[in-house]
Write a protein that holds these residues in place. Structure first.
Motif, PDB file in Angstrom:
ATOM      1  N   ASP A 104      -6.552  -0.646   3.701  1.00  0.00           N
ATOM      2  CA  ASP A 104      -5.214  -0.647   4.291  1.00  0.00           C
ATOM      3  C   ASP A 104      -4.625   0.754   4.115  1.00  0.00           C
ATOM      4  OD1 ASP A 104      -2.568  -0.910   4.977  1.00  0.00           O
ATOM      5  OD2 ASP A 104      -2.237  -2.768   3.870  1.00  0.00           O
ATOM      6  N   PRO A 105      -4.567   1.572   5.170  1.00  0.00           N
ATOM      7  CA  PRO A 105      -4.065   2.946   5.022  1.00  0.00           C
ATOM      8  C   PRO A 105      -2.626   3.003   4.539  1.00  0.00           C
ATOM      9  CG  PRO A 105      -5.219   2.673   7.116  1.00  0.00           C
ATOM     10  CD  PRO A 105      -5.031   1.307   6.536  1.00  0.00           C
ATOM     11  N   ALA A 106      -1.809   2.028   4.922  1.00  0.00           N
ATOM     12  CA  ALA A 106      -0.404   2.036   4.502  1.00  0.00           C
ATOM     13  C   ALA A 106      -0.289   1.836   2.995  1.00  0.00           C
ATOM     14  CB  ALA A 106       0.371   0.958   5.248  1.00  0.00           C
ATOM     15  N   ALA A 107      -1.107   0.918   2.456  1.00  0.00           N
ATOM     16  CA  ALA A 107      -1.077   0.657   1.015  1.00  0.00           C
ATOM     17  C   ALA A 107      -2.018   1.576   0.250  1.00  0.00           C
ATOM     18  CB  ALA A 107      -1.453  -0.796   0.737  1.00  0.00           C
ATOM     19  N   ARG A 108      -2.891   2.308   0.973  1.00  0.00           N
ATOM     20  CA  ARG A 108      -3.909   3.172   0.359  1.00  0.00           C
ATOM     21  C   ARG A 108      -4.782   2.375  -0.608  1.00  0.00           C
ATOM     22  NH1 ARG A 108      -0.872   6.640  -2.816  1.00  0.00           N
ATOM     23  NH2 ARG A 108      -2.770   7.787  -3.339  1.00  0.00           N
ATOM     24  N   ASP A 109      -5.116   1.149  -0.179  1.00  0.00           N
ATOM     25  CA  ASP A 109      -5.869   0.267  -1.063  1.00  0.00           C
ATOM     26  C   ASP A 109      -6.654  -0.725  -0.210  1.00  0.00           C
ATOM     27  OD1 ASP A 109      -6.824  -0.867  -3.369  1.00  0.00           O
ATOM     28  OD2 ASP A 109      -4.918  -1.731  -4.013  1.00  0.00           O
ATOM     29  N   PHE A 110      -7.627  -1.383  -0.848  1.00  0.00           N
ATOM     30  CA  PHE A 110      -8.400  -2.406  -0.183  1.00  0.00           C
ATOM     31  C   PHE A 110      -7.712  -3.768  -0.328  1.00  0.00           C
ATOM     32  CE2 PHE A 110     -11.521   0.904  -0.639  1.00  0.00           C
ATOM     33  CZ  PHE A 110     -12.327   0.760   0.483  1.00  0.00           C
ATOM     34  N   ARG A 111      -7.924  -4.624   0.660  1.00  0.00           N
ATOM     35  CA  ARG A 111      -7.370  -5.968   0.628  1.00  0.00           C
ATOM     36  C   ARG A 111      -8.334  -6.896   1.356  1.00  0.00           C
ATOM     37  NH1 ARG A 111      -5.992  -6.933   5.723  1.00  0.00           N
ATOM     38  NH2 ARG A 111      -5.182  -5.264   7.068  1.00  0.00           N
ATOM     39  N   ASN A 112      -8.091  -8.211   1.233  1.00  0.00           N
ATOM     40  CA  ASN A 112      -8.869  -9.178   1.988  1.00  0.00           C
ATOM     41  C   ASN A 112      -8.567  -9.042   3.477  1.00  0.00           C
ATOM     42  OD1 ASN A 112     -10.025 -10.506  -0.295  1.00  0.00           O
ATOM     43  ND2 ASN A 112      -8.095 -11.579  -0.624  1.00  0.00           N
ATOM     44  N   PRO A 114      -7.125 -10.305   6.968  1.00  0.00           N
ATOM     45  CA  PRO A 114      -5.918 -11.114   7.185  1.00  0.00           C
ATOM     46  C   PRO A 114      -6.235 -12.607   7.208  1.00  0.00           C
ATOM     47  CG  PRO A 114      -5.924  -9.222   8.653  1.00  0.00           C
ATOM     48  CD  PRO A 114      -7.267  -9.248   7.986  1.00  0.00           C
ATOM     49  N   GLY A 115      -5.394 -13.348   6.522  1.00  0.00           N
ATOM     50  CA  GLY A 115      -5.545 -14.794   6.505  1.00  0.00           C
ATOM     51  C   GLY A 115      -6.452 -15.333   5.435  1.00  0.00           C
ATOM     52  N   VAL A 116      -7.007 -14.474   4.583  1.00  0.00           N
ATOM     53  CA  VAL A 116      -7.873 -14.922   3.487  1.00  0.00           C
ATOM     54  C   VAL A 116      -7.240 -14.528   2.159  1.00  0.00           C
ATOM     55  CG1 VAL A 116     -10.141 -14.754   2.392  1.00  0.00           C
ATOM     56  CG2 VAL A 116      -9.953 -14.711   4.894  1.00  0.00           C
ATOM     57  N   GLU A 117      -6.994 -15.502   1.314  1.00  0.00           N
ATOM     58  CA  GLU A 117      -6.510 -15.257  -0.037  1.00  0.00           C
ATOM     59  C   GLU A 117      -7.642 -15.592  -1.003  1.00  0.00           C
ATOM     60  OE1 GLU A 117      -3.145 -17.765  -0.531  1.00  0.00           O
ATOM     61  OE2 GLU A 117      -1.951 -16.767   1.022  1.00  0.00           O
ATOM     62  N   THR A 118      -7.806 -14.794  -2.060  1.00  0.00           N
ATOM     63  CA  THR A 118      -8.877 -15.042  -3.029  1.00  0.00           C
ATOM     64  C   THR A 118      -8.345 -14.984  -4.445  1.00  0.00           C
ATOM     65  OG1 THR A 118      -9.463 -12.685  -3.034  1.00  0.00           O
ATOM     66  CG2 THR A 118     -10.705 -14.123  -1.545  1.00  0.00           C
ATOM     67  N   ARG A 119      -9.085 -15.618  -5.346  1.00  0.00           N
ATOM     68  CA  ARG A 119      -8.762 -15.545  -6.768  1.00  0.00           C
ATOM     69  C   ARG A 119     -10.041 -15.698  -7.584  1.00  0.00           C
ATOM     70  NH1 ARG A 119      -5.476 -21.331  -7.327  1.00  0.00           N
ATOM     71  NH2 ARG A 119      -7.308 -22.718  -7.162  1.00  0.00           N
ATOM     72  N   VAL A 120     -10.060 -15.062  -8.742  1.00  0.00           N
ATOM     73  CA  VAL A 120     -11.189 -15.137  -9.662  1.00  0.00           C
ATOM     74  C   VAL A 120     -11.026 -16.384 -10.513  1.00  0.00           C
ATOM     75  CG1 VAL A 120     -12.371 -14.017 -11.585  1.00  0.00           C
ATOM     76  CG2 VAL A 120     -11.481 -12.649  -9.688  1.00  0.00           C
TER      77      VAL A 120
END
Length: 439
Positions: A104-112, A114-120
């Motif tokens: 995500d260039p706006a957040a300068r970070d990686f994300r899932n 769209p529409g996918v939420e994850t948890r460990v």
């Protein structure tokens, strides 16, 4: 290349030990003796993930069944479990799409996506460190979900510390009491300081709290932190980003298994065949060969008719194989600084590695066609980590004058996974955990 003396030592000795600093610890205590709490950080893909799909999820056009009003929408289901169904063409496309991370260039970070939420799952416990068959028998939800092992097919069914957990339990440890687990989102990786990395930041906060809780619930004893493979990069980066006073108070001993500062060649070969994955696999970028070990002046890692490449030429190589400019930038700004920052944790440390196995050390694309299968030149190592990466531990950690205690153990004819699963290797690792090292 191993020297003649090195080959003789590997032939006649079951293991090779190098003591750089400190003194030999006392013999391990009996199982009934007081123990220091242990926190395990597992290897790649050994952490289990759950996912939940929202209405924003759009399945890939070629696999519309992945989101076709499925029962997964709105509820948590097991996304990542084990290595049993990767060959199932009905499952693999959905798993691959829902496991992807995007930058995500706006957040300068990686994300899932769209529409996918994850948890460990299961943070604090080792219950998830299971082999495939046990995981299948114990879990009822989404039994068709496979495991995508970063370096190809799963190389060992006991890679995920199952046998180590069992050995520690036989020595008197109890899950959730004196034995703890620190799973993590293995799709991502620590990013350079100053670069946003929510996944690693979350892991750092949870691991710090877990270490403090383990100490508090065990009479304020410091913990023994134990990592394997990719978990070593997470654990070492965690330690080096924690205040030194905190490390010295809460960490009695760090045992790092099957990790080296030089990285390995397998993700390099994988990226050459699928260069687009560079912007979807931050963990692969960190595992690439590092200039710390394979830089200028060392034998080339990649050979072509027109040009050779060392790890110092990695940006140029990534460009040559077709990695998008964003992927090269992510390597230079997020992954490379982490590789260059591999350093001594300044807590008592033992490194355990296998050696003596055929290991990839050079790729030959003579005609410069990186889409073709390369000729592979093999050397010594643990089957994944080249010997040079393993030996560099003695320089990067063992030669640091601030590192008061350092011990290196090389186990002959032992694989990357075998360090935490083969009987003889397991005994050595457990002995190191049980030993009371000097502070």
């Amino acid at each position: 290349m191993a020297t003649h003396l090195h080959r003789l030592l590997l032939l006649f000795l079951p293991s090779l030990l190098l003591f750089r600093r400190g003194t030999l610890p006392p013999p391990p205590p009996s199982p009934s003796a007081a123990v220091y709490p242990v926190v395990l950080v597992p290897g790649n893909t050994c952490s289990q993930l759950e996912a939940r799909l929202t209405d924003a999820y759009e399945p890939p056009p070629e696999s519309p069944q992945c989101g076709a009003g499925s029962n997964e929408r709105g509820r948590w289901f097991r996304l990542w479990r084990n290595a049993t169904a990767m060959d199932d063409p009905a499952v693999a496309p959905c798993l691959s799409d829902q496991l992807r991370v995007v930058y995500d260039p706006a957040a300068r970070d990686f994300r899932n996506v769209p529409g996918v939420e994850t948890r460990v799952l299961g943070f604090g416990s080792t219950a998830g460190f299971l082999a495939d068959t046990e995981a299948n028998n114990r879990e009822h939800a989404r039994a068709d979900q496979p495991d995508l092992y970063l370096y190809g097919p799963a190389i060992h069914r006991d890679l995920c510390m199952r046998r180590l957990v069992e050995a520690l339990q036989q020595a008197g440890y109890r899950d959730g009491e004196t034995l703890f687990g620190a799973p993590y989102d293995f799709r991502q990786a620590p990013a350079a300081r100053g670069q946003p990395c929510r996944a690693f930041g979350r892991f750092t906060r949870r691991l710090r709290a877990l270490v403090e809780r383990a100490s508090r619930e065990n009479g304020e004893k410091p913990v023994v932190l134990v990592s394997h493979s990719q978990g070593g990069y997470f654990a070492l980066e965690f330690l080096n980003r924690s205040p030194l006073s905190w490390r010295r108070k809460y960490v009695k001993h760090y045992v790092m298994a099957s990790t080296g500062p030089g990285g390995l060649l397998l993700p390099l070969r994988n990226l050459a065949s699928t260069p687009g994955e560079a912007v979807e696999a931050p963990d692969a970028l960190v595992a690439l060969p590092s200039p710390v070990v394979f830089g200028a002046g060392t034998p080339p890692l990649v050979v072509t008719r027109d040009r050779n490449y060392t790890a110092s030429d990695m940006s140029e190589f990534l460009t040559a194989i077709g990695v998008p400019p964003l992927g090269v930038t992510l390597y230079e700004t997020r992954a490379l600084p982490v590789q260059l920052g591999f350093r001594a944790p300044l807590v008592p440390t033992t490194c355990v590695n296998g050696v003596g196995l055929s290991t990839m050390k050079q790729l030959v694309y003579w005609d410069g066609n990186f889409s073709e299968t390369p000729e592979v030149v093999y050397g010594d190592g643990d089957g994944l980590l080249p010997l040079a990466s393993i030996l560099a531990l003695d320089t990067v950690i063992g030669s640091d004058p601030r590192q008061e205690y350092y011990k290196s153990i090389k186990l002959a004819d032992t694989s990357h996974a075998g360090v935490v699963s083969d009987a003889a290797a397991l005994k050595r690792v457990v002995d190191e955990i049980l030993w009371s090292t000097p502070m």
